[in-house]
Design a protein around this motif. Structure first.
Motif, PDB file in Angstrom:
ATOM      1  N   THR A 169      -0.929   8.783  39.318  1.00  0.00           N
ATOM      2  CA  THR A 169      -1.448   8.622  40.516  1.00  0.00           C
ATOM      3  C   THR A 169      -2.447   7.361  40.606  1.00  0.00           C
ATOM      4  O   THR A 169      -3.378   7.259  41.582  1.00  0.00           O
ATOM      5  N   THR A 197      -4.994   2.086  36.270  1.00  0.00           N
ATOM      6  CA  THR A 197      -4.016   0.620  36.132  1.00  0.00           C
ATOM      7  C   THR A 197      -4.624  -0.389  35.442  1.00  0.00           C
ATOM      8  O   THR A 197      -3.925  -1.041  34.692  1.00  0.00           O
ATOM      9  N   LYS A 248       3.081  -2.315  36.548  1.00  0.00           N
ATOM     10  CA  LYS A 248       1.927  -1.965  37.565  1.00  0.00           C
ATOM     11  C   LYS A 248       2.712  -1.324  38.475  1.00  0.00           C
ATOM     12  O   LYS A 248       1.976  -0.343  39.326  1.00  0.00           O
ATOM     13  N   LEU A 249       4.131  -1.440  38.896  1.00  0.00           N
ATOM     14  CA  LEU A 249       4.795  -0.775  39.838  1.00  0.00           C
ATOM     15  C   LEU A 249       4.929   0.936  39.569  1.00  0.00           C
ATOM     16  O   LEU A 249       4.940   1.604  40.425  1.00  0.00           O
ATOM     17  N   VAL A 278       2.788   2.394  37.642  1.00  0.00           N
ATOM     18  CA  VAL A 278       1.626   3.230  37.599  1.00  0.00           C
ATOM     19  C   VAL A 278       1.346   3.334  39.163  1.00  0.00           C
ATOM     20  O   VAL A 278       1.601   2.502  40.040  1.00  0.00           O
ATOM     21  N   GLY A 279       0.738   4.635  39.645  1.00  0.00           N
ATOM     22  CA  GLY A 279       0.524   5.034  40.918  1.00  0.00           C
ATOM     23  C   GLY A 279       1.898   5.343  41.531  1.00  0.00           C
ATOM     24  O   GLY A 279       1.825   5.649  42.714  1.00  0.00           O
ATOM     25  N   SER A 280       2.922   5.450  40.945  1.00  0.00           N
ATOM     26  CA  SER A 280       4.328   5.511  41.702  1.00  0.00           C
ATOM     27  C   SER A 280       4.460   7.397  41.776  1.00  0.00           C
ATOM     28  O   SER A 280       5.715   7.598  42.316  1.00  0.00           O
ATOM     29  N   THR A 306       8.061   9.026  41.338  1.00  0.00           N
ATOM     30  CA  THR A 306       9.015   9.065  42.126  1.00  0.00           C
ATOM     31  C   THR A 306      10.098   7.954  41.486  1.00  0.00           C
ATOM     32  O   THR A 306      11.181   7.494  41.954  1.00  0.00           O
ATOM     33  N   GLU A 358      -7.321   7.906  45.216  1.00  0.00           N
ATOM     34  CA  GLU A 358      -7.007   8.150  43.899  1.00  0.00           C
ATOM     35  C   GLU A 358      -6.422   9.367  43.541  1.00  0.00           C
ATOM     36  O   GLU A 358      -5.925   9.593  42.655  1.00  0.00           O
ATOM     37  N   GLY A 402      -3.361  10.171  45.381  1.00  0.00           N
ATOM     38  CA  GLY A 402      -2.170  10.077  45.706  1.00  0.00           C
ATOM     39  C   GLY A 402      -1.611  10.804  47.021  1.00  0.00           C
ATOM     40  O   GLY A 402      -2.279  11.543  47.641  1.00  0.00           O
TER      41      GLY A 402
END
Lengths: 453, 453
Positions: A144, A158, A191-192, A194-196, A199, A411, A413
């Motif tokens: 997230t 990140t 970095k892509l 991170v926060g995915s 998925t 933060e 998601g």
């Protein structure tokens, strides 16, 4: 019908669980997403090879996978799906501190607090600190791009991720980045991921940057007649200094915390700011004085400051106690909207209006220094009309954030609960790019189906 | 043959230039890539709409575009291609400082130093500081995720990018992120464009995070009998404190700088560290003392420290003077390899061996605190054998970095000069993902053809 026994036979005993009670336990994360399904199995691998085996099996049989850390998602990021499996990383918790490189090499199931503690043993610090840091996993934090309280000075997850091992949708494992601080070789796929939100792949190992231990913090607590003036003080503080924490609680959230547990907060305060400085030596008290002057300028009714870390920690604890204190108060819809810091007063004023319009209680706590707020809609789940009004308010708050140049999630998601408004924020072409990148990395759509997109 | 006059007619007078002398001027960046081609036109748009128009035209006619900032790439990131066009962003230089949000809204052609200066007028600071900051553009900084001297404490370019406007390969412009500090809505496409070296889109606007002005710095200069012991001191410093600068120069680079311009450096020193602390107040001298003790522990022959910012700046200037001082010394192959910090002594020792093996001069300067080094192979371009040996050494240094768990580029990018070793570093699947993401965003391959992949 998929043959789960075949999956069991691929993995050691106990890794694949199909008992009904267990399946029920893994349906929901903290958001209690009403649309969460029931998985056909819960898989608890103990290493990356097992993760690869289960993903290969799922890919072959077109079975959806919900990756799960500690299940503390507040946006339905790990809701299970009917006919799918949950891959829980809870058993992969190894933490290795490399002091000479100053990194932590961590498995995804390790708790944030465990990483912090392991680093602290060597005089080092892993800064990101979601409110739930004692019970949330690093894997979920990375999925997230989690924030927290010290992000206002130290950045978000990140900024600390130097390397990732990721199991892709076909079961192959890739290694991105490494124990090097600077690396621009190739596109920034690291970095892509991170926060995915699970998925694009399943994280099986992370290399996290550590920094020297945080210096002792001084704390300033300031009360205000209302949330808007507190927010104005926050804007002013951001202009003149850079504290290591700028948290806000409005009157309703102060009272919710005090109801649950007497912490000595001023129940009559319109809002409270908890500000910390970790500047070294004399710079620390200087920073606190600057912040205090900003609070006074915008109408603080009382300011209290302390150099005693333990005394200061009590106020931070009060702030962190907000979410647990909501327990038993009814149904909740947790927001995570953000705005550019100068728009924070407007965001808070707008939320107050939305609450009044719909006759709802919407207490607000905020990582105010980042412009990131957590309005929480509290309502009686047995009252159908209130439930409908809550759903409308939930959407209106997100629309308000977008209209102020902000975001529907700072933060937590998108998960499954905020998907509807994502196209409004991103626009059609960026949405399309999101879908295309997802299709590229997970053509069958088996990784966390239903999340984000 | 493509009709460049048609492109001219789409844009205001003077935007599209086809004079031979101009075309020649835009063939090369600072790396003087021998394989650089000659473009059919140089386009110098003044706004994003013009960038869109030229990209649409190029897409329609399958014409390659080399995006170009200030042309200071050291890896051939903006070499022109035969039959292609150069899109130079040099005229798009607007800078707007939003003090209440504490961001800079910047066009890509603005120089790094100009952004710093504009921020400084408001008591704010844009930290990333490539050595070339006075003459390199923000667009290029973002395209390469540029580093610099203060990165060891303050991070690299990507850590400061909050928002980007990007013209995609079909001419559509997208907006990613915005003036908000935390935002996790959707996949992190913003970070994917940072460091993409113009291969995925053309940046037309950036929103950059600013922080309060850097406090005054104290400077420590330490000399060592050799580069390895200096590197060991760097490892030790990283264990005990976090200075705002840790730069290294070896004996050869010290002498190259002194030859060009008498700066009073000790020509007999095996290596020099320039260390700065910007800790506030008394913490600053405390940090310098800690660093000095670490230097002494690893055999520093002399330590000199000063609180006088101007005196300290002279040593930083000496370090920055290295690249300009190389002028006229022959042909150069600039490296940018990095390793985990504990492997820095091995990296430096290995480079020395490679230099000896091939009878080449390879002076080294380094952002030592990050493990990021710039060995520079200097050779006589008229000596064919030396040229061949230089090419071999160039590759061997990259292989050495990879073998130490490092990277072939820490901050300059892959460009066109480092492509060959990229698959060795990334592995085949990650390379494939790079190609797939590129194909997704630029199916015709018209954006910076030949760069990275």
């Amino acid at each position: 019908m998929v043959d789960v026994d075949a999956l069991k036979s691929l993995l050691p005993d106990g890794v694949v669980v199909t008992e009904a009670a267990t399946l029920e336990n893994y349906r929901y994360d903290w958001s209690r997403d009403p649309d969460a399904g029931t998985p056909i199995a819960v898989v608890r691998p103990t290493d990356a090879e097992q993760v690869q085996a289960v993903v290969r099996w799922a890919a072959e049989h077109h079975v959806g996978i919900t990756p799960r850390g500690a299940g503390t998602s507040l946006s339905g990021g790990s809701s299970a799906t009917n006919g799918g499996i949950v891959v829980s990383l809870e058993r992969m918790r190894a933490i290795e501190i490399d002091t000479t490189t100053r990194v932590a090499v961590v498995e995804p199931g390790a708790f944030n607090a465990e990483v912090k503690a392991a680093a602290a043993q060597h005089g080092l610090w892993y800064p990101p600190d979601p409110s739930s840091y004692e019970i949330c996993s690093i894997g979920g934090n990375i999925a997230t791009n989690a924030g927290g309280l010290c992000c206002v000075k130290y950045g978000v997850t990140t900024d600390y991720v130097l390397g990732l091992d990721v199991v892709l949708a076909d079961g192959e494992k890739i290694v991105l980045g490494g124990k090097r601080i600077k690396d621009v070789a190739g596109l920034s796929l690291l970095k892509l991921f991170v926060g995915s939100e699970g998925t694009l792949g399943i994280i099986t190992r992370a290399i996290l940057r550590l920094v020297p231990a945080q210096p002792p913090r001084a704390t300033l607590v300031a009360t205000f007649p209302d949330a808007e003036s507190a927010a104005r003080a926050v804007v002013e503080i951001g202009l003149v200094t850079r504290p290591s924490m700028v948290e806000l609680m409005d009157n309703a959230s102060i009272n919710i915390v005090e109801d649950a547990r007497t912490m000595g907060l001023d129940r009559t305060a319109g809002a409270l700011l908890v500000i910390q400085s970790d500047a070294p030596g004399a710079a620390c008290s200087a920073e606190i004085e600057i912040a205090e002057a900003a609070c006074a300028k915008y109408g603080a009714t009382e300011c209290f400051s302390t150099d005693d870390p333990e005394e200061g920690e009590l106020f931070v604890e009060a702030r962190r106690a907000f979410f647990p204190a909501l327990e038993g108060r009814g149904a909740l819809m947790l927001e995570d909207v953000g705005a550019p810091v100068p728009q924070l007063p407007d965001l808070l004023a707008g939320i107050e209006k939305i609450a009044a319009n719909h006759a709802l209680a919407i207490p607000v706590v905020a990582h105010a220094g980042d412009g990131n707020t957590h309005p929480t809609i509290v309502f009686d789940p047995t009252d159908g009309a209130a439930k409908d009004r809550a759903a409308i308010a939930f959407t209106e708050i997100m629309e308000l954030a977008i209209s102020l140049g902000g975001t529907i999630t700072g933060e937590h998601g998108i998960g499954r609960l905020k998907k509807e408004l994502l196209p409004t924020q991103l626009g059609s072409r960026v949405m399309e790019l999101n879908r295309q990148v997802k299709a590229l990395l997970d053509p069958q759509g088996i990784l966390n189906p239903g999340a984000i997109l």
